[in-house]
Design a protein around this motif. Structure first.
Motif, mmCIF file in Angstrom:
data_model
loop_
_atom_site.group_PDB
_atom_site.id
_atom_site.type_symbol
_atom_site.label_atom_id
_atom_site.label_comp_id
_atom_site.label_asym_id
_atom_site.label_seq_id
_atom_site.Cartn_x
_atom_site.Cartn_y
_atom_site.Cartn_z
ATOM 1 N N UNK A 1 0.857 -1.182 0.000
ATOM 2 C CA UNK A 1 0.000 0.000 0.000
ATOM 3 C C UNK A 1 0.899 1.241 0.000
ATOM 4 N N UNK A 2 0.891 1.985 -1.098
ATOM 5 C CA UNK A 2 1.726 3.188 -1.176
ATOM 6 C C UNK A 2 1.283 4.222 -0.154
ATOM 7 N N UNK A 3 -0.012 4.270 0.121
ATOM 8 C CA UNK A 3 -0.507 5.222 1.119
ATOM 9 C C UNK A 3 0.098 4.910 2.489
ATOM 10 N N UNK A 4 0.175 3.639 2.835
ATOM 11 C CA UNK A 4 0.756 3.237 4.119
ATOM 12 C C UNK A 4 2.245 3.550 4.170
ATOM 13 N N UNK A 5 2.939 3.300 3.065
ATOM 14 C CA UNK A 5 4.373 3.621 2.998
ATOM 15 C C UNK A 5 4.580 5.121 3.211
ATOM 16 N N UNK A 6 3.780 5.934 2.534
ATOM 17 C CA UNK A 6 3.893 7.388 2.672
ATOM 18 C C UNK A 6 3.595 7.821 4.104
ATOM 19 N N UNK A 7 2.564 7.224 4.702
ATOM 20 C CA UNK A 7 2.232 7.532 6.091
ATOM 21 C C UNK A 7 3.428 7.278 7.000
ATOM 22 N N UNK A 8 4.087 6.136 6.830
ATOM 23 C CA UNK A 8 5.240 5.805 7.676
ATOM 24 C C UNK A 8 6.396 6.773 7.445
ATOM 25 N N UNK A 9 6.609 7.169 6.196
ATOM 26 C CA UNK A 9 7.670 8.130 5.891
ATOM 27 C C UNK A 9 7.367 9.472 6.540
ATOM 28 N N UNK A 10 6.124 9.894 6.474
ATOM 29 C CA UNK A 10 5.739 11.170 7.090
ATOM 30 C C UNK A 10 5.892 11.121 8.604
ATOM 31 N N UNK A 11 5.561 9.978 9.202
ATOM 32 C CA UNK A 11 5.692 9.828 10.649
ATOM 33 C C UNK A 11 7.150 9.972 11.072
ATOM 34 N N UNK A 12 8.041 9.377 10.314
ATOM 35 C CA UNK A 12 9.467 9.515 10.623
ATOM 36 C C UNK A 12 9.882 10.982 10.593
ATOM 37 N N UNK A 13 9.297 11.731 9.676
ATOM 38 C CA UNK A 13 9.623 13.147 9.564
ATOM 39 C C UNK A 13 9.166 13.985 10.743
ATOM 40 N N UNK A 14 8.257 13.447 11.576
ATOM 41 C CA UNK A 14 7.799 14.187 12.750
ATOM 42 C C UNK A 14 8.762 14.078 13.923
ATOM 43 N N UNK A 15 9.754 13.211 13.795
ATOM 44 C CA UNK A 15 10.668 12.970 14.910
ATOM 45 C C UNK A 15 10.374 11.698 15.660
ATOM 46 N N UNK A 16 9.300 11.008 15.282
ATOM 47 C CA UNK A 16 8.974 9.735 15.905
ATOM 48 C C UNK A 16 9.945 8.644 15.478
ATOM 49 N N UNK A 17 9.995 7.567 16.240
ATOM 50 C CA UNK A 17 10.864 6.437 15.902
ATOM 51 C C UNK A 17 10.431 5.856 14.566
ATOM 52 N N UNK A 18 11.326 5.742 13.594
ATOM 53 C CA UNK A 18 10.941 5.282 12.258
ATOM 54 C C UNK A 18 10.220 3.938 12.279
ATOM 55 N N UNK A 19 9.226 3.808 11.393
ATOM 56 C CA UNK A 19 8.523 2.539 11.203
ATOM 57 C C UNK A 19 8.705 2.148 9.741
ATOM 58 N N UNK A 20 9.242 0.965 9.503
ATOM 59 C CA UNK A 20 9.650 0.543 8.166
ATOM 60 C C UNK A 20 8.711 -0.543 7.652
ATOM 61 N N UNK A 21 7.852 -0.235 6.687
ATOM 62 C CA UNK A 21 7.028 -1.284 6.087
ATOM 63 C C UNK A 21 7.913 -2.244 5.285
ATOM 64 N N UNK A 22 7.577 -3.522 5.339
ATOM 65 C CA UNK A 22 8.361 -4.515 4.604
ATOM 66 C C UNK A 22 7.450 -5.316 3.678
ATOM 67 N N UNK A 23 8.048 -6.103 2.817
ATOM 68 C CA UNK A 23 7.258 -6.843 1.841
ATOM 69 C C UNK A 23 6.546 -8.016 2.505
ATOM 70 N N UNK A 24 5.507 -8.488 1.834
ATOM 71 C CA UNK A 24 4.838 -9.686 2.321
ATOM 72 C C UNK A 24 5.824 -10.848 2.443
ATOM 73 N N UNK A 25 6.725 -10.970 1.479
ATOM 74 C CA UNK A 25 7.690 -12.071 1.503
ATOM 75 C C UNK A 25 8.611 -11.975 2.714
ATOM 76 N N UNK A 26 9.010 -10.764 3.071
ATOM 77 C CA UNK A 26 9.867 -10.599 4.245
ATOM 78 C C UNK A 26 9.136 -10.961 5.527
#
Length: 265
Positions: free
Chosen positions: A196-221
């Motif tokens: 979900x590109x929207x979810x990826x963007x959400x996580x990137x934006x959250x990191x930009x707020x100073x929060x601890x980064x959250x890294x979406x990974x692939x289904x295979x991972x």
């Protein structure tokens, strides 16, 4: 196991556990978390669905292990803020003598844990460990004070492993804990995925707020975390499609959050 010092709660930086609480409709968050949460909803309106469905998955998975697999011990790593039907409430509702250890390192979570994460039955045990999941050896050492590592344990990572600094760290964390629990133990794990590109963007934006980064990974991972384990039916699926209950009409639509319940041979 508890910290006698007063925890420092940062109210100027959003925190994922508090934002998640906001998305689930809870009340344990600050204005900074609401701002970040609303910004997230603007980017990915489905995130609130993921939050609610993740708790429904937890309820079904814990109930399944307690009722059908006879599991009496649960190690819930990355607990998050208490909401409705927490792990101990579900497990002890099926098996009153269940023992639950919660693990988190957020001061607000621990403050609430002291007040709310208490056994619902006199014969059960509920406690918590103040620890970062990047230190799984410490978690296991502390959990041994409460759980019997000669008997099966359900190890839970519920939508938290995106905080692992690298994918190798993720595998090390899960592998270390699973390496210490006996045969017959289970892993319950889910995480958001990058399809979900929207979810990826959400996580990137959250990191930009100073929060601890959250890294979406692939289904295979995410699927690879279960390698070597015996998956319960229906296997590795979107959390909405793992043993759904009470669906009267229509199809249970998948969301970009995948997981499974699996047994250690």
């Amino acid at each position: 196991m508890t910290d006698v010092h007063t925890p420092v709660i940062r109210t100027d930086i959003p925190h994922s556990a508090r934002i998640w609480n906001y998305w689930m409709g809870g009340k344990d968050h600050y204005e900074i978390d609401k701002i970040a949460g609303d910004a997230g909803l603007a980017v990915d309106p489905d995130i609130s669905t993921m939050a609610v469905q993740s708790r429904q998955f937890l309820i079904r998975a814990v109930r399944f292990l307690a009722r059908e697999r006879g599991i009496r011990q649960f190690l819930d790593i990355g607990t998050g803020l208490p909401t409705m039907q927490n792990t101990h409430e579900v497990a002890q509702g099926v098996t009153p003598d269940a023992r639950i250890v919660y693990v988190d390192n957020d001061p607000l979570v621990l403050t609430h844990a002291r007040a709310l994460l208490t056994s619902t039955t006199p014969e059960g045990v509920t406690t918590y460990i103040d620890a970062d999941f990047h230190d799984p050896e410490r978690i296991v050492a502390d959990a041994r004070n409460v759980l019997n590592f000669n008997e099966p344990i359900a190890v839970m990572f519920m939508g938290v492993l995106g905080h692992a600094k690298t994918y190798d760290d993720l595998l090390r964390i899960v592998g270390t804990v699973l390496g210490e629990v006996p045969s017959g133990s289970h892993l319950i794990m889910w995480d958001g995925t990058d399809d979900s590109q929207a979810y990826v963007t959400l996580c990137e934006n959250y990191t930009g707020t100073g929060g601890t980064p959250y890294i979406p990974r692939t289904q295979a991972q995410i699927r690879a975390v279960f390698d070597g384990l015996e998956m319960a039916d229906p296997g590795f699926v979107s959390i909405t499609q793992w043993r759904p209950e009470g669906v009267e009409v229509g199809e249970v639509l998948p969301i970009s959050a995948y997981g499974a319940v699996a047994r250690k041979p």
